[in-house]
Design an enzyme around this catalytic site. Structure first.
Site, PDB file in Angstrom:
ATOM      1  CE  LYS A  15      -0.994  -0.212   4.910  1.00 21.72           C
ATOM      2  NZ  LYS A  15       0.213   0.462   5.368  1.00 21.72           N
ATOM      3  NE  ARG A  87      -1.327   0.449  11.545  1.00 19.53           N
ATOM      4  CZ  ARG A  87      -0.284   0.961  10.922  1.00 19.53           C
ATOM      5  NH1 ARG A  87      -0.407   1.983  10.131  1.00 19.53           N
ATOM      6  NH2 ARG A  87       0.911   0.439  11.095  1.00 19.53           N
ATOM      7  NE  ARG A 121       8.539  -3.252   5.100  1.00 19.51           N
ATOM      8  CZ  ARG A 121       7.374  -2.786   5.531  1.00 19.51           C
ATOM      9  NH1 ARG A 121       6.423  -2.506   4.675  1.00 19.51           N
ATOM     10  NH2 ARG A 121       7.165  -2.634   6.809  1.00 19.51           N
ATOM     11  NE  ARG A 155       9.035  -0.351   8.918  1.00 23.63           N
ATOM     12  CZ  ARG A 155       7.754  -0.093   8.705  1.00 23.63           C
ATOM     13  NH1 ARG A 155       7.363   0.413   7.546  1.00 23.63           N
ATOM     14  NH2 ARG A 155       6.855  -0.341   9.628  1.00 23.63           N
ATOM     15  NE  ARG A 166       4.549  -3.661  11.592  1.00 21.88           N
ATOM     16  CZ  ARG A 166       5.542  -3.889  10.734  1.00 21.88           C
ATOM     17  NH1 ARG A 166       6.571  -4.640  11.077  1.00 21.88           N
ATOM     18  NH2 ARG A 166       5.487  -3.377   9.541  1.00 21.88           N
TER      19      ARG A 166
HETATM   20  P1  AMP Z   1       3.754   1.512   9.311  1.00 16.91           P
HETATM   21  O1  AMP Z   1       4.927   2.204   8.726  1.00 16.91           O
HETATM   22  O2  AMP Z   1       2.445   2.017   8.763  1.00 16.91           O
HETATM   23  O3  AMP Z   1       3.857   0.005   9.227  1.00 16.91           O
HETATM   24  O4  AMP Z   1       3.731   1.872  10.866  1.00 16.91           O
HETATM   25  C1  AMP Z   1       4.787   1.502  11.704  1.00 16.91           C
HETATM   26  C2  AMP Z   1       4.364   1.614  13.170  1.00 16.91           C
HETATM   27  O5  AMP Z   1       4.013   2.979  13.451  1.00 16.91           O
HETATM   28  C3  AMP Z   1       3.150   0.814  13.562  1.00 16.91           C
HETATM   29  O6  AMP Z   1       3.450  -0.533  13.863  1.00 16.91           O
HETATM   30  C4  AMP Z   1       2.685   1.591  14.785  1.00 16.91           C
HETATM   31  O7  AMP Z   1       3.508   1.340  15.914  1.00 16.91           O
HETATM   32  C5  AMP Z   1       2.935   3.026  14.375  1.00 16.91           C
HETATM   33  N1  AMP Z   1       1.773   3.624  13.673  1.00 16.91           N
HETATM   34  C6  AMP Z   1       1.682   4.015  12.375  1.00 16.91           C
HETATM   35  N2  AMP Z   1       0.484   4.528  12.080  1.00 16.91           N
HETATM   36  C7  AMP Z   1      -0.226   4.458  13.227  1.00 16.91           C
HETATM   37  C8  AMP Z   1      -1.555   4.823  13.598  1.00 16.91           C
HETATM   38  N3  AMP Z   1      -2.414   5.343  12.708  1.00 16.91           N
HETATM   39  N4  AMP Z   1      -1.936   4.614  14.882  1.00 16.91           N
HETATM   40  C9  AMP Z   1      -1.101   4.091  15.790  1.00 16.91           C
HETATM   41  N5  AMP Z   1       0.150   3.704  15.517  1.00 16.91           N
HETATM   42  C10 AMP Z   1       0.597   3.895  14.253  1.00 16.91           C
END
Ligand code: AMP
Length: 208
Positions: A15, A87, A121, A155, A166
């Protein structure tokens, strides 16, 4: 016409990659809350990193504040693409109070494929471009960014444990958000090539 879009999908669904492609095509910003959190500085940094490294969500109150500040910037006048937000249903309701969304694009993927993709990744430390050493897009030279020659790094939350956590949170907390957007929803199979998915998104949004 403004385009306020949300991209939803499990980790590894592509995405982020698709959101970037479409944002460029529409000349609107791609807003990834994960990126906003990773870029955060100051006294909250350590607290945020702790949540993220364990694969947990950061508290709604914090993330909505960060998001609100971002979408109030003038570059969002023609719209934006949200990637990684909302989320959970509480975040979706808070978002409704701030702005009106036009379409929600869901990219689907099996758990098996998600885990496979996440283990390969890598991201450029310098320009943040995404690659995958096991699937696609593969960097031309291992560990080096095609675009800027920066180092490719994994990451902190792409460890096996954090990935499992996750995906679990995705099913329990994020998937129920789809019901809220039932009438705006476009669902696309994420197990196709990047190009095919990008084309399908444009078709389904009636964008030429
Ligand atoms: P992502 O890069 O979207 O996979 O996000 C990495 C991490 O950031 C997630 O596992 C959460 O810890 C935090 N995170 C990102 N977006 C949100 C959100 N909308 N609400 C809460 N935590 C978030």
């Amino acid at each position: 016409m403004t385009q306020k879009l949300i991209f939803i999908g499990p980790q590894g669904s592509g995405k982020g990659t698709q959101a970037k492609i479409l944002a460029e095509k529409l000349s609107i910003p791609h807003i990834s809350t994960g990126d906003l959190l990773r870029e955060a500085k100051g006294e909250l940094k350590e607290e945020l990193d702790n949540y993220m490294n364990e694969g947990k969500l950061v508290p709604d109150k914090l993330i909505i504040k960060i998001l609100k500040q971002r979408i109030e910037k003038p570059d969002t006048d023609n719209g934006f693409i949200l990637d990684g937000f909302p989320r959970n249903t509480a975040q979706a309701k808070l978002l409704e109070e701030i702005t009106k969304i036009d379409n929600v694009i869901e990219i689907t993927l099996s758990d098996e494929e998600a885990i496979k993709r996440l283990s390969g990744r890598v991201n450029c430390e310098n320009c943040n471009a995404n690659y995958n050493e096991l699937t696609a897009p593969k960097p031309k030279q291992k560990g080096i960014c095609d675009k800027c020659n920066g180092d490719l790094i994994k990451r902190n939350d792409d460890t096996k444990e954090a990935v499992k956590k996750r995906l679990e949170i995705y099913k329990q907390e994020t998937q129920p958000v789809l019901e809220i957007y039932d009438n705006l929803l476009i669902t696309i199979n994420g197990e196709q090539t990047i190009q095919k998915i990008a084309t399908e998104i444009l078709e389904r949004l009636n964008i030429r």
